[in-house]
Design a protein around this motif. Structure first.
Motif, mmCIF file in Angstrom:
data_model
loop_
_atom_site.group_PDB
_atom_site.id
_atom_site.type_symbol
_atom_site.label_atom_id
_atom_site.label_comp_id
_atom_site.label_asym_id
_atom_site.label_seq_id
_atom_site.Cartn_x
_atom_site.Cartn_y
_atom_site.Cartn_z
ATOM 1 N N VAL A 4 29.353 12.965 24.353
ATOM 2 C CA VAL A 4 28.421 12.589 23.285
ATOM 3 C C VAL A 4 27.424 13.713 23.038
ATOM 4 O O VAL A 4 27.136 14.072 21.889
ATOM 5 N N SER A 5 26.898 14.288 24.100
ATOM 6 C CA SER A 5 25.932 15.388 23.948
ATOM 7 C C SER A 5 26.576 16.595 23.290
ATOM 8 O O SER A 5 25.976 17.242 22.425
ATOM 9 N N GLU A 132 19.362 15.871 30.516
ATOM 10 C CA GLU A 132 20.313 16.166 29.443
ATOM 11 C C GLU A 132 19.929 15.416 28.174
ATOM 12 O O GLU A 132 19.941 15.989 27.081
ATOM 13 N N CYS A 133 19.578 14.153 28.321
ATOM 14 C CA CYS A 133 19.170 13.344 27.170
ATOM 15 C C CYS A 133 17.932 13.940 26.502
ATOM 16 O O CYS A 133 17.877 14.069 25.273
ATOM 17 N N LEU A 134 16.970 14.347 27.289
ATOM 18 C CA LEU A 134 15.747 14.949 26.739
ATOM 19 C C LEU A 134 16.050 16.281 26.067
ATOM 20 O O LEU A 134 15.473 16.606 25.022
ATOM 21 N N PHE A 135 16.965 17.058 26.651
ATOM 22 C CA PHE A 135 17.365 18.330 26.051
ATOM 23 C C PHE A 135 17.976 18.100 24.670
ATOM 24 O O PHE A 135 17.642 18.786 23.708
ATOM 25 N N CYS A 140 17.755 18.574 18.896
ATOM 26 C CA CYS A 140 17.898 18.006 17.550
ATOM 27 C C CYS A 140 16.585 18.089 16.776
ATOM 28 O O CYS A 140 16.597 18.342 15.563
ATOM 29 N N ALA A 141 15.466 17.897 17.457
ATOM 30 C CA ALA A 141 14.164 18.023 16.792
ATOM 31 C C ALA A 141 13.957 19.454 16.303
ATOM 32 O O ALA A 141 13.494 19.674 15.173
ATOM 33 N N ILE A 142 14.329 20.421 17.119
ATOM 34 C CA ILE A 142 14.206 21.831 16.733
ATOM 35 C C ILE A 142 15.126 22.128 15.551
ATOM 36 O O ILE A 142 14.738 22.820 14.600
#
Length: 150
Positions: A4-5, A132-135, A140-142
């Protein structure tokens, strides 16, 4: 990284870079290929031949055409099936190459030899972790901010 990532990061990267859903979608499918191609032998062969970048660079060279970087949706449909497949496979293997780069930030990958994994980048997080989730969220925000500036 988890599948998914890989999908999320690859799609975000290619869509922001090209603004083309065909390209981003093709690369997203390709980003799953290195892990899926290992099949039943995953535990014994994970991150070996299927994660060796040389194979994917060779595939990119094979499918390269001068127009792969500037394709629009209309051009894809008008070009015919052969050119469309060539573009699909170019971006598919580009996605597989991104998969290897993404794996390199969370562990060793093959570099000089397909059976010898090497740490290329510092390990930012463990696969499947909260890190990993936070990364992925931060990435995506960046990408979202970058898309607004392009």
């Amino acid at each position: 990284m988890t599948g998914v990532s890989h999908s999320i990061v690859t799609f975000a990267t290619l869509f922001v870079a090209t603004h083309n859903v065909f390209i981003a979608g093709s690369a997203t499918l390709g980003s799953l290929f290195p892990d899926r191609s290992e099949g039943l032998f995953w535990q014994s062969s994970h991150r070996s031949y299927s994660h060796w970048f040389v194979l994917y660079v060779a595939a990119l060279a094979f499918f390269w055409t001068p127009d792969v970087l500037s394709v629009t949706g209309m051009q894809v449909w008008q070009a015919g099936i052969v050119q469309m497949m060539r573009l699909f496979f170019f971006w598919f293997f580009a996605g597989a190459l991104l998969h290897i780069l993404e794996d390199a930030i969370c562990g060793p990958v093959p570099f000089l030899y397909p059976t010898k994994r090497t740490t290329v980048f510092p390990r930012l997080f463990k696969t499947g972790s909260v890190g990993e989730c936070l990364f992925v969220i931060a990435y995506c925000a960046i990408m979202y901010l970058a898309a607004g500036r392009l």
